[in-house]
Write a protein that holds these residues in place. Structure first.
Motif, mmCIF file in Angstrom:
data_model
loop_
_atom_site.group_PDB
_atom_site.id
_atom_site.type_symbol
_atom_site.label_atom_id
_atom_site.label_comp_id
_atom_site.label_asym_id
_atom_site.label_seq_id
_atom_site.Cartn_x
_atom_site.Cartn_y
_atom_site.Cartn_z
ATOM 1 N N LYS A 66 0.826 -1.446 -0.083
ATOM 2 C CA LYS A 66 -0.006 0.264 0.027
ATOM 3 C C LYS A 66 0.731 1.302 -0.018
ATOM 4 O O LYS A 66 1.816 1.400 0.704
ATOM 5 C CB LYS A 66 -0.609 -0.179 1.165
ATOM 6 C CG LYS A 66 -1.878 -0.709 1.378
ATOM 7 C CD LYS A 66 -3.153 -0.824 0.207
ATOM 8 C CE LYS A 66 -4.069 -1.475 0.142
ATOM 9 N NZ LYS A 66 -5.240 -1.491 -0.114
ATOM 10 N N THR A 67 0.445 2.536 -0.664
ATOM 11 C CA THR A 67 0.920 3.556 -0.922
ATOM 12 C C THR A 67 0.258 5.026 0.153
ATOM 13 O O THR A 67 -0.975 4.516 -0.023
ATOM 14 C CB THR A 67 1.422 4.348 -2.186
ATOM 15 O OG1 THR A 67 -0.356 3.919 -2.948
ATOM 16 C CG2 THR A 67 2.090 2.876 -3.072
ATOM 17 N N LEU A 110 4.372 -0.458 4.764
ATOM 18 C CA LEU A 110 3.589 0.414 3.754
ATOM 19 C C LEU A 110 5.041 1.027 2.827
ATOM 20 O O LEU A 110 5.615 1.499 3.575
ATOM 21 C CB LEU A 110 3.399 2.006 4.802
ATOM 22 C CG LEU A 110 2.179 0.826 5.480
ATOM 23 C CD1 LEU A 110 1.704 2.874 6.016
ATOM 24 C CD2 LEU A 110 0.533 0.850 4.847
ATOM 25 N N ASP A 142 -2.581 5.236 -2.165
ATOM 26 C CA ASP A 142 -4.007 4.564 -1.581
ATOM 27 C C ASP A 142 -4.676 5.797 -0.266
ATOM 28 O O ASP A 142 -6.442 5.675 -0.205
ATOM 29 C CB ASP A 142 -3.483 3.067 -1.233
ATOM 30 C CG ASP A 142 -3.147 2.624 -2.125
ATOM 31 O OD1 ASP A 142 -3.734 2.250 -2.799
ATOM 32 O OD2 ASP A 142 -2.423 1.192 -2.132
ATOM 33 N N LEU A 158 -4.803 0.829 6.239
ATOM 34 C CA LEU A 158 -5.244 0.773 4.734
ATOM 35 C C LEU A 158 -5.376 -0.907 4.210
ATOM 36 O O LEU A 158 -5.828 -0.816 3.685
ATOM 37 C CB LEU A 158 -3.494 1.030 4.112
ATOM 38 C CG LEU A 158 -3.100 2.584 4.519
ATOM 39 C CD1 LEU A 158 -1.896 2.697 4.290
ATOM 40 C CD2 LEU A 158 -3.825 2.699 3.094
ATOM 41 N N ALA A 159 -4.893 -1.957 5.421
ATOM 42 C CA ALA A 159 -5.271 -3.009 4.884
ATOM 43 C C ALA A 159 -6.672 -2.905 5.522
ATOM 44 O O ALA A 159 -6.816 -5.135 4.365
ATOM 45 C CB ALA A 159 -4.296 -4.112 6.576
ATOM 46 N N ARG A 176 -10.074 2.202 -0.508
ATOM 47 C CA ARG A 176 -11.342 2.284 -1.902
ATOM 48 C C ARG A 176 -13.048 1.911 -1.481
ATOM 49 O O ARG A 176 -13.039 2.663 -2.469
ATOM 50 C CB ARG A 176 -10.491 1.301 -2.296
ATOM 51 C CG ARG A 176 -8.950 1.478 -2.610
ATOM 52 C CD ARG A 176 -8.830 2.517 -3.608
ATOM 53 N NE ARG A 176 -7.263 2.618 -4.129
ATOM 54 C CZ ARG A 176 -6.744 3.580 -4.478
ATOM 55 N NH1 ARG A 176 -7.846 4.916 -4.898
ATOM 56 N NH2 ARG A 176 -5.608 3.911 -4.639
#
Length: 310
Positions: free
Chosen positions: A2-3, A31, A49, A298-299, A304
């Motif tokens: 992930k960015t 990350l 992201d 993020l995970a 999204r």
């Protein structure tokens, strides 16, 4: 991988002591994090992201432009900082909201741009029997354009207020809390709604010092242990902020700056929810704890998903 964009500013380059340890901790947490300036027109934000406000410390001079950028960033990627929190927390009028719901705030009176500065100052001094007081703009960072005055310095203080009002900036007037000279400020850091660590900041406004122009805070910063009373108040403040902004999920970070009032009890000086220094150097392991929070966010697949339904 992930960015993550850690959002800073061109003007803050080299001044964010938290940035390097956070970049290292993010890499260790899996990350791909990059420090990027919000005011760099070459950045393609949609390639990330998510983005987190880290040190965009020049926003105080360009607030409408910065808020417009935040809205844009949240459209093309996911801004971890909720927009309604950013809009609220970048102007210290939020202190009045917190006081209204019962939070003990350092006594504060606001002076708006259409006011007469000397009249407003006289009314404030009539209300508060303060030997010293503070003049600061409601949109500021790192004590910029903030100054401490003795009660007999009304003329020069009035000129300070007048200069800010002429710039269409709202002003705060506060009695100077004497305990800060001896005990400083206690900053309590929370990650994902959980207490992480505390730091003690030295007095930011030595007597006789002119208004500071650097947007970054100065002064000695050391590790400290928050008292039970300080932790209890900090958690009340976070709960109140969540309710006022109608938030369901805890914020990625929060810093609560407290002073000791004349009654010996803690009072809120500032609530930093937008771009706080996190004092990683004073708390070994804290950068790793925060990076773990960011990696988890993020995970979990919500980033999204929120973008897709926005």
């Amino acid at each position: 991988m992930k960015t993550l964009a850690l959002v800073t500013a061109v003007a803050a380059s080299g001044h964010d002591d938290d940035l390097a340890p956070l970049l290292d901790a993010c890499a260790d947490a899996g990350l791909h994090a990059r420090a990027v300036a919000w005011d760099d027109p070459t950045v393609s934000w949609s390639r990330f992201d998510s983005a987190l406000l880290r040190s965009p410390w020049d926003y105080t001079e360009r607030l409408p432009e910065f808020l417009a950028w935040c809205e844009h960033a949240d459209r093309v990627t996911h801004l971890m900082n909720p927009l309604n929190v950013v809009r609220w927390n970048t102007d210290k009028h939020y202190l009045a909201d917190l006081a209204t719901v019962g939070i003990p705030v350092v006594p504060t009176r606001f002076v708006e741009p259409d006011a007469e500065p000397m009249d407003a100052l006289a009314a404030f001094l009539d209300e508060f029997d303060a030997g010293e007081f503070v003049v600061k703009p409601t949109v500021s960072a790192g004590a910029r354009d903030t100054q401490r005055y003795a009660r007999d310095q009304q003329f020069v203080a009035g000129n300070h207020i007048g200069r800010l009002l002429e710039q269409e900036r709202s002003v705060m007037l506060q009695p100077y809390v004497a305990s800060v000279d001896q005990h400083g400020e206690t900053a309590l850091l929370y990650f994902n709604g959980r207490f992480s660590h505390a730091a003690r900041k030295g007095a930011q406004l030595p007597p006789g010092e002119g208004a500071r122009q650097a947007p970054m805070a100065l002064g000695d910063i050391v590790a400290t242990t928050a008292t039970p009373a300080e932790q209890a108040l900090a958690e009340r403040i976070l709960t109140a902020a969540m309710r006022l902004r109608q938030l369901e999920d805890p914020l990625a970070y929060a810093r609560i700056d407290l002073l000791t009032g004349a009654d010996g009890l803690p009072q809120l000086l500032e609530l930093e929810l937008t771009e706080p220094s996190l004092f990683f150097a004073q708390a070994p392991g804290s950068a790793a704890r925060f990076a773990a929070v960011l990696a988890s966010r993020l995970a979990d697949g919500t980033v999204r998903a929120r973008m897709a339904t926005a």
